[in-house]
Write a protein that holds these residues in place. Structure first.
Motif, short mmCIF file in Angstrom:
data_model
loop_
_atom_site.label_atom_id
_atom_site.label_comp_id
_atom_site.label_asym_id
_atom_site.label_seq_id
_atom_site.Cartn_x
_atom_site.Cartn_y
_atom_site.Cartn_z
N VAL A 38 127.31 62.08 -37.68
CA VAL A 38 127.16 62.82 -36.42
C VAL A 38 126.08 62.15 -35.60
CG1 VAL A 38 127.08 64.88 -35.13
CG2 VAL A 38 128.60 64.69 -37.15
N LYS A 39 126.00 61.44 -34.44
CA LYS A 39 124.83 60.75 -33.81
C LYS A 39 124.28 61.78 -32.77
CE LYS A 39 125.73 57.11 -36.49
NZ LYS A 39 124.72 56.86 -37.59
N GLU A 40 122.98 61.37 -32.51
CA GLU A 40 122.33 62.12 -31.31
C GLU A 40 122.91 61.44 -29.88
OE1 GLU A 40 120.38 65.04 -31.02
OE2 GLU A 40 120.68 65.18 -33.40
N PRO A 41 123.22 62.35 -29.05
CA PRO A 41 123.66 61.81 -27.80
C PRO A 41 122.47 60.95 -26.94
CG PRO A 41 123.24 64.25 -27.47
CD PRO A 41 122.96 63.79 -29.02
N THR A 42 123.06 60.08 -26.29
CA THR A 42 122.29 59.18 -25.20
C THR A 42 121.89 60.15 -24.24
OG1 THR A 42 123.19 57.23 -26.40
CG2 THR A 42 122.03 57.00 -24.21
N ARG A 43 120.64 60.03 -23.81
CA ARG A 43 120.54 60.90 -22.72
C ARG A 43 119.07 60.17 -22.06
NH1 ARG A 43 124.41 62.37 -23.24
NH2 ARG A 43 125.11 64.78 -23.80
N ILE A 44 119.22 60.01 -20.52
CA ILE A 44 118.15 59.56 -19.91
C ILE A 44 117.19 60.66 -19.51
CG2 ILE A 44 117.79 58.53 -17.74
CD1 ILE A 44 120.30 57.30 -17.53
N LEU A 45 115.73 60.49 -20.11
CA LEU A 45 114.95 61.51 -20.00
C LEU A 45 114.30 61.54 -18.90
CD1 LEU A 45 113.35 61.11 -23.54
CD2 LEU A 45 115.04 62.65 -22.80
N LYS A 46 113.62 60.21 -18.10
CA LYS A 46 113.17 60.08 -17.04
C LYS A 46 114.05 59.04 -15.81
CE LYS A 46 109.00 58.98 -14.87
NZ LYS A 46 107.46 58.45 -14.74
N GLN A 47 114.85 59.81 -14.92
CA GLN A 47 115.46 59.31 -14.23
C GLN A 47 114.97 58.19 -13.20
OE1 GLN A 47 118.39 61.99 -12.69
NE2 GLN A 47 118.99 62.61 -14.69
N PRO A 48 115.51 57.25 -12.57
CA PRO A 48 114.86 56.58 -11.39
C PRO A 48 114.97 57.42 -10.01
CG PRO A 48 117.07 55.84 -11.91
CD PRO A 48 116.74 56.68 -12.87
N GLU A 49 113.85 57.34 -9.22
CA GLU A 49 113.69 58.27 -8.14
C GLU A 49 114.00 57.71 -6.90
OE1 GLU A 49 109.69 59.71 -8.82
OE2 GLU A 49 110.14 61.23 -10.60
N TYR A 50 114.02 58.32 -5.72
CA TYR A 50 114.26 57.91 -4.43
C TYR A 50 113.10 57.41 -3.91
CZ TYR A 50 114.87 58.02 0.59
OH TYR A 50 114.82 57.46 1.97
N LYS A 51 113.09 55.88 -3.43
CA LYS A 51 112.00 55.28 -3.27
C LYS A 51 111.97 54.92 -1.57
CE LYS A 51 110.12 54.91 -7.31
NZ LYS A 51 108.79 55.21 -7.71
N VAL A 52 111.01 54.75 -0.89
CA VAL A 52 110.98 54.43 0.45
C VAL A 52 109.73 53.42 0.51
CG1 VAL A 52 110.55 54.86 2.82
CG2 VAL A 52 111.74 56.47 1.47
N VAL A 53 110.07 52.10 0.44
CA VAL A 53 109.09 50.97 0.29
C VAL A 53 109.30 50.11 1.53
CG1 VAL A 53 108.61 48.93 -0.96
CG2 VAL A 53 109.73 50.86 -2.19
N GLN A 54 107.79 49.59 2.02
CA GLN A 54 107.83 48.87 2.98
C GLN A 54 108.02 47.33 2.82
OE1 GLN A 54 103.93 48.94 4.52
NE2 GLN A 54 103.93 51.12 5.13
N ARG A 55 108.81 46.61 3.66
CA ARG A 55 109.28 45.27 3.54
C ARG A 55 108.03 44.46 2.89
NH1 ARG A 55 109.82 40.97 6.98
NH2 ARG A 55 109.36 42.52 8.68
N GLY A 56 108.30 43.58 2.02
CA GLY A 56 107.30 42.65 1.30
C GLY A 56 106.61 43.14 0.09
N ARG A 57 106.70 44.67 0.13
CA ARG A 57 105.93 45.27 -1.29
C ARG A 57 107.02 45.13 -2.33
NH1 ARG A 57 101.50 49.67 0.91
NH2 ARG A 57 100.76 48.27 2.43
N SER A 58 106.31 45.85 -3.66
CA SER A 58 107.19 45.90 -4.82
C SER A 58 107.54 47.41 -5.08
CB SER A 58 106.25 45.30 -5.93
OG SER A 58 105.87 43.98 -5.76
#
Length: 1425
Positions: free
Chosen positions: A639-659
């Motif tokens: 019996v294996k432990e389930p795979t879980r995403i602990l920290k999810q990607p968040e909504y981003k608003v980024v200016q053009r040319g940036r990272s």
């Protein structure tokens, strides 16, 4: 005309006829076929890479994004075939959720194409599943027909006839045939052969016409267990007769009349396919005015001038012979009235023959069918085709209706512009009257077709199934079929009508059923069921196989099942046996069967765990048992432990040319290998170096507008996956102010309406949403009567509503408020509403969780869960408590209590069942009638001990204890179980110390026996048994004793090497700590180990029991040896202890190599370091519970041994690295009840602190032994001597051989013949010089008379540049490799000139005119070699 066509054109022609609307030109392929073929190739590439290996979701997403309109259902179904290689419900679910496109209709070959490819996948699945069938190959089995030719078998007269008949059985069946009802002797016909190990006939038609072999064939397969027969195979030759030659006169018609062009093709077998084309092989255009009928004729409802042409050609295609025949072209001329008069006037003296008016418009009349009604009969499951073609001007329109019902929309279609009605898969419901109507603006006409549906026999559920029965069992063969008219059923046994077959008392025939009762060996047979009526027949074979077979489990042994925690787990136990075995499951210690919660056992043997937990991991045993034996199979569940995403990607608003960075941190089971995949808008990430994928993040540098979208991270393991998404919004470098999102304002204007006793309506006005829609409203209330100041959630309503109907409870002073929720969170609460008071009432419910138990032996405690203020419904809440003895017919005793949740009844008898009731009461009435609960008065200690206590010794470490259960009345309480107290009185061996250690085994429930594991061999044990209940333990039973037999001993305590010499070694050892009997001797095995770690031959030496050392003579010097020593008792040999040691080198060789030798004579530079000094045994009584703690280091690890006298059960070993930086945690190693353990995985060159720990209850401190220092010797990597490697020796030899060949070639070119003896040279030159080979022309230098002053080649030159010459010592011997020169018989020298080590002189000698000397050549050659 006959045209032979290729099979590919055969398929294309069939395509033209069946789907004319897809083609614009002759033999053009559909436009989407190129895309289809391209997609097919991509499909198989990605199927191999992803569907069976990689993440499945990414695969299917990629497939469907290629060109969604091209994928047919067959392809998506084939994608799901990847589940054969990699089981994944997710793959199939995702694939089949995509709607099928119209590409399947646009390319009819798709089904054929993918059906063929799918069978490849399907066969691979069968090969996997077929592994288990090999287990059953040895079982006897009556014949079974596995493959046979169709009932109506039309053959090609140009090819050999193959009539298939394949069957299986054990033993393999033999075959025979009948032809037209009589035996067909194959040996008498030279043209007919039967394939080996098969019943298939192959008829060679090269010497005989095919029609000679037409007839009705039937195959028979038989072995000693029965006979199976095939259905009747009617073999007929396909025929494609030529069109009768005829001269067709041109047809001249007046414009507007109807016309029929007859086709009348020759009758073929099977019937030909008809289509009309022109001389250019273009299909003749058809429309609602011009169409082809079912019999192939071409109908014109009315003709037009443009219908005139001279190439109306009817083609007949015969599929079996792959030929197309055409009729003579028909010429049609359509003339109007003026043209006809002008044409005919020339022949009839300008007489006006057609003086009447032109054809007028007319109402419809039917060309076919004729009359007002007709009838048609069709068989169930076939295709019903009806047609109505009408004459009329303007062209009539055709419509269809069903008089007695609705048309089957899912199964019907219109062809030829609604002139044909086609219904597939006809059923009885399709019978009735169908009306076709033809209408134009002048009127309409109707025709009624009465359809009758008959049915050839068909199976109601399935054909009869084979029976496998055990002797004495019962069984039923059922032959359920239906048809119209009702079919008759005839049974046969082994091909003989059952009324003529041998009688069998166990068999009874009842119409469509054969019943077998108490069947016996010898009743195996094959039964035939023949169901027939006037429209056809069904023939089925079903065997009855009487077997007597012990159980077998077909599931692979030691199979490992893996499942995710909290998911369903299924463990297979595929079994076989006759009689049918009973399946029992055990786990680990097999203490009890797995037949209750959480386990579910299915009839097919599968064990299911609905929600798997970590504690469910372990070893499972499946036991199949019948009267002939038992078979066990072991599998494992992880019996294996389930795979879980602990920290999810968040909504981003980024200016053009940036990272921008999206994080995706995941937790997964450490034993599973994770795979991180990123998607953009559910597709693959763009191939762009700006997108950087790390282990737990995605970085996008220099963001552009095209990077905007939804990014999804998917973490896949082999068992599960998890995913999360976030959106990226790209804005300009100077973005406009973003929209402000805030929590909503609180609702206002709360109003109460529609007030009733237990309900009220609440309305409100929503506040400002602040750019985020309201999702829902939360309504809360305060009870100022019972819980002033506390707000409770009452209900929720959607954000689109502003009113709620609230259900209330009596006797509450309600105040309400409302909160609004949007994406940013909850608003502040609204202002409270006005108070609403509900009237008191009697309680609606009674207390729950009513229980009865005793705290003393003479009382009964009745407890319950009291009602809350909200549940009281009124003031004065109290409880009416009632009880009575269950077994005694007595009245209820009632007591009323308040402000309490329990009541104690005193003076009750000990452990007596009671019936209990608790009813709620307030000032306004009583609650509903309470349910009866049951309980017991107090328990007391048991008053009796188990009797007939005895022990059965099963082996040296296991005994089974039996006792008679204590009567229930004497237990005086709930039976909890039995406890077995046992202890070791003493060992039967004089060397083992005497100690007493009491152990307890608890057997929960009503048991009468139990296993006592973990016993010490060769020991005397005492034991007794006690029963216990909830109060405690009862009296002890009389103490009994038993002795355990001898067992195999443990490993010797230590093995060390002393006195290592050139060819001898001395071994010393200590006896095993666990002797487990009388030691009868020792066995010593040893073998040499070379530098490549290859083991040499094993030498074995038997030693006496009283020996503790031995000296091994005649060993090889400087050789590593490996030793194995184990002890023996009468039960056999125990585990061995191993050690390695090296004999020392030869002293002369050691002095040359300058090798250090240790004190014991062991080579210190060898990879195996010396063992640490042996600890002397500690004989003093231990201060703690541990004693005689010792250690020894071997190849497998460090062996830790000890003795233990304490009462604690949980004993383990702890160890940590000595002097490590920081405080490292102690590593723990469980010992499982033994008194020695091997610590593996220790690093060489380190010292470890080791201690033993005995842990009792949680509130007791653990006991520690004294720490032991264990040093693990450093093991150097074993170097491989390159000089001993075969490849190196071969390479050097090849290089030397090449150099030798080059030198010989140079010598031959330079040598012109003639000898130059050394003697002559010595006479001419008192001091000869050896001239080296010249580098520029590959020649040899000569002896020179004028260069005596030059230094000798190969000699050392002093620093002043002069050459020192010693007249007395200079000789040829100084320059040879050996000490002595060699001469021929004539005195000539054949030794070698060889310079001693030194640098080569740069000066070249002058060439001489003398002949070259072979001596110089030999010297030069040797100098190179």
């Amino acid at each position: 005309m006959v045209i032979n066509i290729d099979p590919k054109f055969d398929q294309l022609n069939q395509l033209i006829v069946s789907t004319p609307h897809l083609f614009d030109h002759k033999f053009n392929l559909p436009i989407s076929m190129h895309t289809f073929l391209f997609s097919t190739v991509l499909f198989f590439i990605y199927k191999t890479i992803y569907c069976c290996i990689g993440p499945i979701k990414q695969t299917v997403t990629l497939f469907l994004n290629l060109e969604k309109k091209v994928w047919p259902c067959s392809l998506l179904w084939l994608c799901c075939r990847c589940c054969c290689w990699r089981p994944s419900t997710y793959c199939c679910t995702l694939a089949l959720s995509v709607p099928c496109s119209e590409a399947e209709d646009s390319f009819p070959f798709a089904n054929i194409w993918f059906s063929l490819l799918s069978h490849v996948s399907f066969i691979s699945c069968l090969l996997i599943l077929g592994k288990n069938t090999k287990v059953l190959e040895g079982l006897p089995q009556p014949p079974t027909i596995t493959h046979q030719s169709p009932k109506d078998y039309i053959i090609d007269p140009r090819e050999n006839i193959i009539i298939h008949c394949e069957a299986k059985g054990k033993p393999h069946p033999s075959f025979s045939w009948t032809r037209n009802g009589t035996h067909f002797d194959i040996d008498e016909d030279a043209n007919v052969v039967m394939r080996p190990h098969s019943g298939t006939l192959v008829v060679d038609i090269s010497r005989e016409k095919a029609d000679h072999y037409e007839g009705v064939y039937q195959c028979t397969a038989r072995n000693k267990h029965g006979t199976a027969v095939s259905h009747n195979i009617v073999v007929r030759q396909s025929r494609s007769p030529l069109w009768s030659k005829e001269r067709i006169k041109p047809i001249v018609v007046q414009e507007g009349v109807s016309l029929v062009l007859p086709c009348r093709p020759p009758a073929g077998l099977p019937p030909p396919i008809i289509f009309w084309m022109d001389n250019n092989f273009q299909r003749l255009p058809q429309s609602s005015r011009v169409s082809q009928s079912l019999n192939g004729d071409l109908y014109f409802s009315n003709v037009l001038r443009e219908d005139s042409r001279n190439d109306y050609i009817c083609y007949a295609r015969f599929p079996h012979t792959q030929t197309i025949q055409q009729k003579q072209p028909i010429t049609v001329k359509v003339l109007n009235l003026e043209a006809i008069n002008d044409t005919m006037a020339a022949f009839y003296n300008d007489t006006d023959l057609f003086s009447e008016d032109p054809v007028d418009d007319r109402k419809p009349t039917f060309l076919i069918p004729s009359g007002s009604s007709s009838s048609k009969t069709v068989l169930r499951g076939q295709v019903l085709e009806m047609e109505c073609i009408a004459d009329g001007l303007p062209t009539p329109e055709i419509s269809w209706t069903k008089v007695s019902g609705d048309l089957p929309a899912q199964r019907m279609s219109y062809l030829y512009y609604q002139k044909n009605l086609r219904i597939v898969n006809v059923s009885e419901s399709d019978a009735g009257d169908y009306r076709c109507s033809a209408s134009n603006r002048l009127g309409s006409v109707h025709h009624t077709i009465h359809v009758s549906v008959k049915a050839a026999p068909y199976w109601i559920s399935s054909p009869p199934r084979n029976l496998v029965l055990a002797p004495g069992e019962n069984g039923v063969l059922t032959c359920r079929a239906s048809g119209t008219p009702k079919p008759s059923i005839a049974w046969a046994m082994n091909g003989i009508p059952i009324e003529n077959s041998p009688k069998d008392l166990s068999r009874k025939v009842e119409d469509d059923t054969i019943i077998f009762t108490d069947i016996q060996i010898g009743s195996s047979a094959v039964y035939q069921c023949n169901v027939s009526n006037g429209h056809g027949y069904l023939l089925a074979n079903a065997f009855v196989n009487v077997l007597s077979e012990p159980p077998r489990v077909l599931t692979p042994a030691n199979k490992v099942y893996q499942v995710i925690k909290n998911h369903r787990a299924r463990i297979d136990c595929t079994f076989f046996g006759s009689p049918i075995p009973k399946i029992t499951w055990f786990k680990d210690s097999r203490s009890s069967t797995l037949d209750g919660d959480p386990y579910i056992q299915h009839d097919n043997g599968t064990l299911e765990i609905h929600t798997a937990q970590a504690r469910n991991s372990g070893k499972y045993t499946c036991a199949a048992r019948n009267m002939l034996g038992i078979y066990e199979n072991h599998v494992y569940l992880e019996v294996k432990e389930p795979t879980r995403i602990l920290k999810q990607p968040e909504y981003k608003v980024v200016q053009r040319g940036r990272s921008v960075v999206f994080e995706c941190k995941v937790k997964h089971d450490p034993s599973l290998v994770p795979t991180m995949t990123w998607l953009k808008d559910d597709g693959e990430l763009p191939d762009d170096e700006r997108l950087i994928v790390d282990a737990d993040s995605l970085t996008i540098t220099d963001v552009t507008e095209s990077d905007a979208g939804v990014y999804t991270c998917i973490m896949n393991t082999t068992l599960d996956h998890d995913s999360a998404s976030a959106e990226l919004t790209v804005v300009e470098a100077t973005p406009t102010p973003a929209v402000v999102y805030e929590r909503p304002d609180p609702p206002t204007d709360l109003e109460l309406t529609d007030q009733k006793k237990r309900s009220v309506q609440l309305t409100w006005t929503p506040g400002d949403e602040h750019n985020s829609p309201i999702q829902k409203f939360l309504i809360q209330y305060e009870d100022s009567l019972h819980h002033r100041g506390h707000w409770h959630n009452l209900t929720e309503v959607p954000g689109t509503r502003t009113t709620a109907h609230l259900r209330l409870s009596p006797y509450i002073h309600y105040t309400f408020r409302v909160l609004a929720l949007n994406a940013m969170g909850f608003s502040r609460p609204s202002f409270p509403s006005r108070m609403f008071k509900t009237e008191p009432a009697a309680p609606d419910e009674n207390p729950k969780d009513v229980e009865g138990f005793g705290t003393e032996h003479d009382n009964l405690v009745i407890s319950w869960k009291p009602l809350t203020g909200l549940q009281s419904n009124g003031p004065g809440l109290r409880y009416r408590v009632m009880w009575r003895q269950k077994a005694v017919d007595s009245d209820w005793t009632t007591v009323t209590v308040s402000n309490n949740s329990r009541f104690v009844v005193s003076g009750t008898p000990t452990f007596v069942p009671y019936e209990l009731k608790v009813q709620a009461v307030n000032d306004h009435g009583v609650g509903p009638e309470p349910a009866i609960a049951r309980g017991y008065s107090g328990e007391d200690l048991p008053v009796a001990a188990p009797e007939n206590v005895q022990a059965v010794v099963l082996n040296s470490t296991l005994a089974e204890v039996h006792w008679d259960p204590v009567p229930h009345k004497l237990i005086r309480g709930h039976l909890k179980g039995y406890k077995v107290y046992y202890w070791k009185e003493r060992s039967l061996h004089k060397h083992n110390p005497y100690h007493m250690e009491k152990l307890i085994l608890t057997f929960s429930g009503n048991h009468s026996h139990g296993m006592v594991p973990g016993l010490h061999p060769f020991s005397l044990y005492s034991f007794n048994v006690r029963v216990y209940n909830g109060k405690g333990e009862g009296p002890v039973s009389p103490t009994q004793q038993f002795e355990t037999p001898e067992g195999v001993p443990g490993a010797p305590t230590s093995l060390i090497v002393t006195n290592s010499n050139l060819d001898t070694l001395t071994l010393e050892w200590s006896p095993p700590h666990d002797r487990n009997g009388r030691i009868t001797g020792y066995t010593l095995k040893y073998q040499p180990v070379n530098n490549s770690n290859e083991l040499g031959p094993v030498e074995e030496l038997a030693l006496l029991a009283n020996e503790t050392s031995v000296t091994l003579p005649n060993l090889k010097y400087s050789t590593r040896y490996k030793f194995y020593l184990n002890a023996k008792t009468v039960r056999g040999a125990g585990p061995a202890i191993s050690q390695e040691a090296i004999t020392i080198m030869d002293e002369a060789l050691m002095s040359l190599l300058d090798v250090d030798v240790g004190e014991e004579g062991t080579q210190t530079s060898h990879p195996i370091a010396q063992l640490p000094p042996r600890r002397p045994p500690h004989k003093a009584p231990p201060v703690s519970s541990f004693g005689n703690v010792s250690s020894s280091v071997g190849e497998d690890g460090a062996l830790i041994s000890w003795e233990y006298w304490g009462p604690e059960k949980n004993v383990y070993v702890e160890y940590t690295v000595e002097n490590s930086e920081g405080e490292e945690e102690w590593q723990k190693e469980q010992v499982n009840g033994s008194q020695n353990v091997v610590l593996k995985g220790l690093k060489g060159g380190l010292s470890y602190r080791v201690r033993l720990v005995a842990k009792g209850h949680n509130d007791q401190p653990p006991h520690h032994s004294e720490e032991l220092l264990v040093t693990v010797p450093a093991v150097a990597s074993r170097q491989v001597d390159i000089a001993t490697q075969g490849w190196f020796i071969g390479l050097m030899c090849a290089i030397a051989l090449l150099i030798l060949i080059l030198l010989i070639i140079c010598f031959i070119q330079r040598n012109k013949g003639g000898k130059y003896p050394v003697k002559e040279k010595e006479d001419a030159h008192t001091d000869p010089e050896f001239q080296p080979m010249k580098e520029d022309d590959c020649t040899f230098g000569e002896y020179s008379d004028n260069e005596d002053h030059k230094p000798l080649k190969g000699s050392r030159t002093p620093s002043n540049g002069t050459v020192k010459r010693d007249d007395s010592d200079d000789s040829l011997v100084d320059y040879g490799e050996g000490g002595d020169g060699q001469f021929n018989e004539d005195g000539s020298f054949i030794g070698q000139y060889s310079g001693k080590s030194g640098s080569r002189d740069t000066a070249e000698g002058h060439e001489s005119s003398e002949a070259p000397s072979p001596i110089n050549a030999m010297n030069s050659l040797n100098s190179f070699v």
